[in-house]
Design a protein around this motif. Structure first.
Motif, PDB file in Angstrom:
ATOM      1  N   MET B   1      -5.528  17.407 -28.777  1.00  0.00           N
ATOM      2  CA  MET B   1      -5.366  16.680 -30.313  1.00  0.00           C
ATOM      3  C   MET B   1      -4.149  17.022 -30.739  1.00  0.00           C
ATOM      4  O   MET B   1      -3.395  16.504 -31.427  1.00  0.00           O
ATOM      5  N   LYS B   5       2.854  15.610 -27.512  1.00  0.00           N
ATOM      6  CA  LYS B   5       3.001  14.458 -26.693  1.00  0.00           C
ATOM      7  C   LYS B   5       3.790  14.692 -25.834  1.00  0.00           C
ATOM      8  O   LYS B   5       5.075  15.455 -25.777  1.00  0.00           O
ATOM      9  N   GLN B  51       3.589   8.289 -22.785  1.00  0.00           N
ATOM     10  CA  GLN B  51       4.075   6.809 -23.574  1.00  0.00           C
ATOM     11  C   GLN B  51       5.344   7.317 -23.993  1.00  0.00           C
ATOM     12  O   GLN B  51       5.762   8.052 -24.622  1.00  0.00           O
ATOM     13  N   VAL B  52       6.300   6.067 -23.672  1.00  0.00           N
ATOM     14  CA  VAL B  52       7.670   6.138 -24.193  1.00  0.00           C
ATOM     15  C   VAL B  52       7.729   6.173 -25.996  1.00  0.00           C
ATOM     16  O   VAL B  52       6.737   5.654 -26.553  1.00  0.00           O
ATOM     17  N   ASN B  53       8.467   6.888 -26.421  1.00  0.00           N
ATOM     18  CA  ASN B  53       8.770   6.995 -27.826  1.00  0.00           C
ATOM     19  C   ASN B  53       9.797   5.982 -28.209  1.00  0.00           C
ATOM     20  O   ASN B  53      10.847   6.236 -28.102  1.00  0.00           O
ATOM     21  N   GLN B  54       9.130   4.900 -28.967  1.00  0.00           N
ATOM     22  CA  GLN B  54      10.163   3.884 -29.355  1.00  0.00           C
ATOM     23  C   GLN B  54      10.963   4.483 -30.257  1.00  0.00           C
ATOM     24  O   GLN B  54      12.317   3.500 -30.544  1.00  0.00           O
ATOM     25  N   SER B  55      10.836   5.077 -31.243  1.00  0.00           N
ATOM     26  CA  SER B  55      11.675   5.696 -32.204  1.00  0.00           C
ATOM     27  C   SER B  55      13.057   6.113 -31.470  1.00  0.00           C
ATOM     28  O   SER B  55      14.050   5.838 -32.115  1.00  0.00           O
ATOM     29  N   ALA B  56      12.918   7.095 -30.402  1.00  0.00           N
ATOM     30  CA  ALA B  56      13.772   7.782 -29.998  1.00  0.00           C
ATOM     31  C   ALA B  56      14.853   6.538 -29.060  1.00  0.00           C
ATOM     32  O   ALA B  56      16.021   6.313 -28.893  1.00  0.00           O
ATOM     33  N   ALA B  58      14.773   3.439 -29.974  1.00  0.00           N
ATOM     34  CA  ALA B  58      15.730   2.577 -30.770  1.00  0.00           C
ATOM     35  C   ALA B  58      16.791   3.143 -31.209  1.00  0.00           C
ATOM     36  O   ALA B  58      17.787   2.507 -31.333  1.00  0.00           O
ATOM     37  N   ASN B  94       7.248  -8.212 -25.855  1.00  0.00           N
ATOM     38  CA  ASN B  94       7.033  -7.019 -26.284  1.00  0.00           C
ATOM     39  C   ASN B  94       7.765  -6.593 -27.553  1.00  0.00           C
ATOM     40  O   ASN B  94       8.215  -5.219 -27.852  1.00  0.00           O
TER      41      ASN B  94
END
Lengths: 325, 325
Positions: B1, B5, B51-56, B58, B94
């Motif tokens: 928890m 990540k 899981q890919v980090n979309q913030s990074a 982006a 997506n």
DNA sequence: CTGAAAGCGCTAACAC
DNA sequence: GTGTTAGCGCTTTCAG
């Protein structure tokens, strides 16, 4: 159009300060900042029409200010109302809502959740399409479930008092002396609906009333057989929109409510406010459910492990009509 | 928890390759990659549940894969249907949808747009609450307007054929020999509704028919005065849900449709499918409008400056009822 | 076929 | 009261 967006550095240079100072300004850390610099920065930001880049901020702070809302069926009016409640709460905290449609499909729901996790949403609001609690329990970010009760007590959820209110409604119907119940609903099942059906069934059993379940997906014509030459019958319509359909059908076949048949229903919205006759109903408030779920989620995000597994019941209301006699 | 990540680096280390190679894998650049490494990476990702980090992503690519959907009023059923269309299209690419509620308020709308720009959305879909084209034209990212026509031809928009179809409907009503028109709508105005009213008015004028506009916000009682001892009257109800309300009202006051009064309406959904009688109506398809607008927006995002200022008309359909006589 | 390294825009120690 | 700097996780030249 093609020119690059201004960054914090551009602002800093224009204002003749460092990025840090601008960052402090953006985050309202005015405490240790001269009014002069504050004003200069404010001015520079306006001049450049600067906007913070949330992606960059999110990467650094590990907070996206994004909330995922996974609804079982967005074309259902219930979804809009929940969305409204959720949006109302979170807009005051500058969170944005990403809504996804599971389309009552478990696989799609898992995809949705996975997508949202990639977007690093800070929290999840789910109207579950399954009772698959092992999967739900594997979610490691703050999550609140909506509308459809889940068995596990580890999971935070906000639902309505389905069983008790349905029982109350059925008991009231019984007092009118009906000898047969018909429950009208869509084949597609979920835990909230199951509880309603169960409550009605339980009351029927206790009163020696015969209950028949009937699917609105099927041709309503079949229903006629059940009604002709049968004992005094009350029909429970489980979904608001189906009330209109059913009323029109009865009207066309010269069945009168409440003279020939009794009717009671469950209303997420004002479907039955304008019907003739007014239908006896249980009215729930999806916007409130959304708002309260959002509030709980927000708490779980900002101070984790406090009420993280609350179960909240938002009571619905029994509203009298003139569809029973 | 609480454990962090996994990042692309974790995957790389576990798979004994470099971050670059993992990144290539993630972006499906398999062309120059041995099957062996591909499989190892696949395995490592699964093992770590990465899981890919979309913030990074982006931040690096300047693409968030986020679409902003700014609706005038989310509690309106129209909004849900448009959302469905938009979500259907973008889910296949997506992209995720961030929906916001302007609540029919111009200031709120501007705030919403500004928020979405901070989130670096790749495109904007707006159901405008104003006709403030200077502000709208200042938006520098791909944008498509929905539902309510805007005067400026620079702005891409997807709307329905409000004027023409309304004209057609009104002309049809005229053939039944009505001598008075009543238009029932909500005070709150917008360009789409204005066009409908204008069309009805124009037809009335051409046929020497008196037209009165009446607000559903007001007490419908006032309407009675207009109906008693007046010439043969047709009522145009501009919003689906108002049909129910009006029908119930007439029913309560013993006005029969079509015998005493004629009725026609505009339906975004199936509001009138289950009414008695069936109402003569113009049916539009908001989901289709949303889908087409989304498609146009997607084009404008992926290949800018191609159809960036298209005006698309999604035709609505005239549906015969038995509410005119 | 694969890797090293720079850098996207921002925040937050830590220094002064 | 303000600045220096490292680094969030990822993509992408460029080099091999």
């Amino acid at each position: 159009m093609t020119k690059k967006k201004p960054t914090i550095l551009d602002v800093a240079q224009l204002a003749n300060v460092s990025r840090t100072t601008v960052s402090r300004y953006l985050n309202q850390n005015y405490s240790k900042m001269s009014l002069a610099t504050k004003l200069t920065i404010e001015q520079a930001i306006k001049q450049l029409n600067y906007q913070v880049n949330q992606s960059a901020r999110a990467l650094k702070t590990n907070r996206t200010h994004l909330i995922g809302l996974v609804m079982a069926d967005v074309t259902n009016f219930y979804a809009s109302l929940v969305f409204k409640g959720v949006a109302d709460l979170f807009s005051s905290f500058n969170y944005q809502i990403i809504m996804l449609n599971s389309n009552e499909d478990a696989l799609q729901e898992q995809k949705n959740i996975s997508q949202l996790l990639q977007f690093q949403v800070d929290g999840l609001l789910i109207q579950p399409v399954t009772k698959n609690t092992p999967y739900y329990e594997s979610i490691t970010i703050p999550t609140v479930f909506i509308d459809r009760p889940l068995a596990s007590s580890h999971l935070a959820q906000v639902v309505t008092d389905n069983y008790l209110k349905s029982q109350e409604l059925a008991q009231k119907v019984v007092t009118f002396g009906y000898h047969q119940f018909i429950i009208l609903h869509q084949k597609n099942s979920n835990s909230a609906r199951d509880l309603r059906i169960q409550a009605i069934n339980d009351v029927a059993l206790q009163n020696n009333i015969k209950t028949t379940i009937f699917y609105t997906d099927d041709d309503l014509q079949h229903l006629l057989k059940l009604l002709i030459q049968s004992p005094k019958t009350a029909i429970f319509v489980l979904k608001g929109p189906d009330v209109l359909k059913t009323l029109a059908f009865f009207h066309a076949h010269n069945f009168n409510i409440p003279n020939n048949i009794g009717m009671a229903t469950f209303d997420d919205w004002n479907w039955t406010n304008f019907t003739f006759p007014k239908i006896e109903k249980i009215q729930q408030d999806p916007t409130k459910i959304g708002f309260i779920a959002a509030k709980l989620l927000h708490q779980n995000i900002t101070s984790p492990r406090l009420n993280s597994n609350s179960h909240i019941i938002v009571p619905s209301v029994l509203i009298t009509g003139n569809s029973l006699k």
